[in-house]
Design an enzyme around this catalytic site. Structure first.
Site, PDB file in Angstrom:
ATOM      1  N   GLY A 189      72.735 107.249  50.383  1.00  0.00           N
ATOM      2  CA  GLY A 189      71.550 107.013  49.560  1.00  0.00           C
ATOM      3  C   GLY A 189      70.748 105.842  50.119  1.00  0.00           C
ATOM      4  O   GLY A 189      70.148 105.062  49.394  1.00  0.00           O
TER       5      GLY A 189
ATOM      6  N   GLY B 173      66.741 105.053  49.349  1.00  0.00           N
ATOM      7  CA  GLY B 173      66.262 104.701  48.008  1.00  0.00           C
ATOM      8  C   GLY B 173      65.703 103.282  47.952  1.00  0.00           C
ATOM      9  O   GLY B 173      65.645 102.577  48.964  1.00  0.00           O
ATOM     10  N   GLN B 174      65.323 102.871  46.715  1.00  0.00           N
ATOM     11  CA  GLN B 174      64.687 101.553  46.546  1.00  0.00           C
ATOM     12  C   GLN B 174      65.620 100.437  46.988  1.00  0.00           C
ATOM     13  O   GLN B 174      65.208  99.516  47.700  1.00  0.00           O
ATOM     14  CB  GLN B 174      64.316 101.333  45.055  1.00  0.00           C
TER      15      GLN B 174
ATOM     16  N   ILE C 165      70.066 112.321  51.656  1.00  0.00           N
ATOM     17  CA  ILE C 165      69.910 113.790  51.579  1.00  0.00           C
ATOM     18  C   ILE C 165      68.797 114.257  52.512  1.00  0.00           C
ATOM     19  O   ILE C 165      68.811 115.376  52.994  1.00  0.00           O
ATOM     20  CB  ILE C 165      69.640 114.228  50.119  1.00  0.00           C
ATOM     21  N   ARG C 166      67.851 113.366  52.753  1.00  0.00           N
ATOM     22  CA  ARG C 166      66.825 113.623  53.782  1.00  0.00           C
ATOM     23  C   ARG C 166      66.336 112.260  54.279  1.00  0.00           C
ATOM     24  O   ARG C 166      66.481 111.255  53.600  1.00  0.00           O
ATOM     25  CB  ARG C 166      65.661 114.447  53.200  1.00  0.00           C
TER      26      ARG C 166
ATOM     27  N   ASP D 233      74.764 114.884  52.097  1.00  0.00           N
ATOM     28  CA  ASP D 233      74.690 115.155  50.655  1.00  0.00           C
ATOM     29  C   ASP D 233      75.850 114.444  49.985  1.00  0.00           C
ATOM     30  O   ASP D 233      77.012 114.756  50.247  1.00  0.00           O
ATOM     31  CB  ASP D 233      74.769 116.673  50.394  1.00  0.00           C
TER      32      ASP D 233
ATOM     33  N   TYR E 144      71.794 108.717  32.223  1.00  0.00           N
ATOM     34  CA  TYR E 144      72.047 107.761  33.321  1.00  0.00           C
ATOM     35  C   TYR E 144      73.041 106.688  32.877  1.00  0.00           C
ATOM     36  O   TYR E 144      74.028 106.420  33.559  1.00  0.00           O
ATOM     37  CB  TYR E 144      70.705 107.135  33.709  1.00  0.00           C
TER      38      TYR E 144
ATOM     39  N   LYS F 102      76.796 105.864  34.242  1.00  0.00           N
ATOM     40  CA  LYS F 102      77.150 104.549  34.804  1.00  0.00           C
ATOM     41  C   LYS F 102      78.337 103.936  34.042  1.00  0.00           C
ATOM     42  O   LYS F 102      79.215 103.317  34.635  1.00  0.00           O
ATOM     43  CB  LYS F 102      75.937 103.613  34.778  1.00  0.00           C
TER      44      LYS F 102
HETATM   45  C1  VAH Z   1      66.057 102.474  35.875  1.00  0.00           C
HETATM   46  N1  VAH Z   1      65.657 100.875  37.679  1.00  0.00           N
HETATM   47  O1  VAH Z   1      65.024 102.097  35.390  1.00  0.00           O
HETATM   48  C2  VAH Z   1      66.699 101.604  36.972  1.00  0.00           C
HETATM   49  C3  VAH Z   1      67.672 100.610  36.370  1.00  0.00           C
HETATM   50  C4  VAH Z   1      68.036  98.883  34.588  1.00  0.00           C
HETATM   51  C5  VAH Z   1      67.088  99.842  35.192  1.00  0.00           C
HETATM   52  O2  VAH Z   1      68.850 101.224  36.010  1.00  0.00           O
HETATM   53  O3  VAH Z   1      66.578 103.497  35.536  1.00  0.00           O
END
Ligand code: VAH
Length: 313
Positions: free
Chosen positions: A6, A9-10, A33-34, A50, A140, A144
């Site tokens: 990954g 990503g940011q 992934i790309r 992947d 999410y 986590k």
């Molecule tokens: C989000 N930047 O906004 C992420 C992060 C605490 C925020 O998990 O989903």
């Protein structure tokens, strides 16, 4: 040898650069992934990978004799609400693959990112402690929290050396965030520099824990370099830097861009933000591995505006 999964990503984009500076270009392999068109990924080894494919991860680890894996691939909060099944599959199965490779001694050390999204409505809102009620209400946040429990389980039961940090909202200019709720705090700078105005998708009084990316990347490398016995928390560590509302951020931007104006049009992300803490207590990370932030509000705003004014106009 380090593999970043990954990497585009940011966080991954800046982590790739920082790890190459720390360990040397030939010791860091970036994968995603790309491949993104960011110049960073033409400067060293890159693999299309992947994160849901355990055999592909294992093949990459063996090809480059990888010892440490930073698993940065995930769907963030807003996107995960729209694609719960994919979010659970990617966020959880990628973690199981890496934890199992560590259990099988194929890799030696794992970094896995958690988030302040593991806290929910009934967690203390201010100075949220390291250990407290955690009833996340987002796909999410649930992924986590579950991931944190598995990290601790694999450490305690299989001796896996996995280390984790609960990132706040991260602000950076080198790579854009993807599908988060705190992304307003990045978008606002791009719009301020390019248009002089921004319509914010959160209410003006929504206070959230935030951090400049340089601090988050340093924390990531520091926890991975800490002596194993000082990393006492094997679920995930709270870290903090600053908290602000969109109104406060807009006022800080106006110090640099006086004519900047902001409007508010809260959307579905408001509900996500309302379930998260306003500020975080990170004394455990300071005690265990000497964490402390460096960028305050003014330094962060100045970095963002000066760099984006150079990059965008
Ligand atoms: C989000 N930047 O906004 C992420 C992060 C605490 C925020 O998990 O989903």
């Amino acid at each position: 040898k380090v593999l970043i999964i990954g990497a585009c990503g940011q966080i991954g984009t800046e982590l790739t650069t920082a790890l190459r500076k720390t360990y040397g270009f030939s010791n860091v392999v970036a994968s995603d992934i790309r491949k993104s068109d960011n110049e960073v990924f033409n400067q060293g080894a890159f693999e299309v990978l992947d994160a849901r494919d355990k055999d592909a991860i294992k093949a990459c680890v063996e090809k480059y004799a990888i010892t440490d894996v930073y698993l940065m691939a995930a769907l963030l909060s807003a996107t995960a609400e729209k694609q719960p099944d994919f979010a659970w599959d990617l966020n959880m199965n990628s973690l199981f693959h890496v934890l199992n490779l560590a259990k099988e001694k194929v890799i030696q050390k794992v970094f896995w990112p958690s988030s302040i999204a593991v806290f929910g409505e009934n967690s203390p809102k201010k100075n949220t402690p390291q250990h407290t009620i955690m009833e996340p209400s987002t796909v999410y946040g649930i992924s986590k929290l579950a991931g944190e429990r598995w990290c601790e389980y694999y450490h305690k039961n299989h001796g896996v050396d996995v280390r984790s940090i609960r990132y706040p909202g991260l602000i950076s200019w080198k790579a854009n965030p993807g599908g988060g709720t705190t992304d307003y705090a990045v978008e606002i700078f791009h719009e301020a520099v390019q248009k002089g105005s921004y319509t914010c998708f959160l209410r003006e009084d929504t206070s959230l824990p935030m951090m400049f990316m340089d601090d988050a990347v340093r924390a990531t490398i520091d926890i991975m370099n800490a002596d194993a016995e000082s990393v006492k928390v094997r679920s995930s560590y709270n870290i903090a830097a600053l908290s602000f509302t969109p109104k406060e951020l807009a006022e800080a931007i106006q110090e640099f861009i006086p004519n900047f104006t902001i409007a508010y049009a809260p959307d579905s992300r408001q509900k996500i933000a309302d379930s998260w803490p306003e500020s975080i207590d990170d004394t455990t990370a300071t005690t265990d591995w000497n964490w402390s932030h460096t960028f305050d509000m003014k330094a962060m705003v100045s970095e963002m505006i000066t760099n984006l004014q150079r990059e965008l106009v």
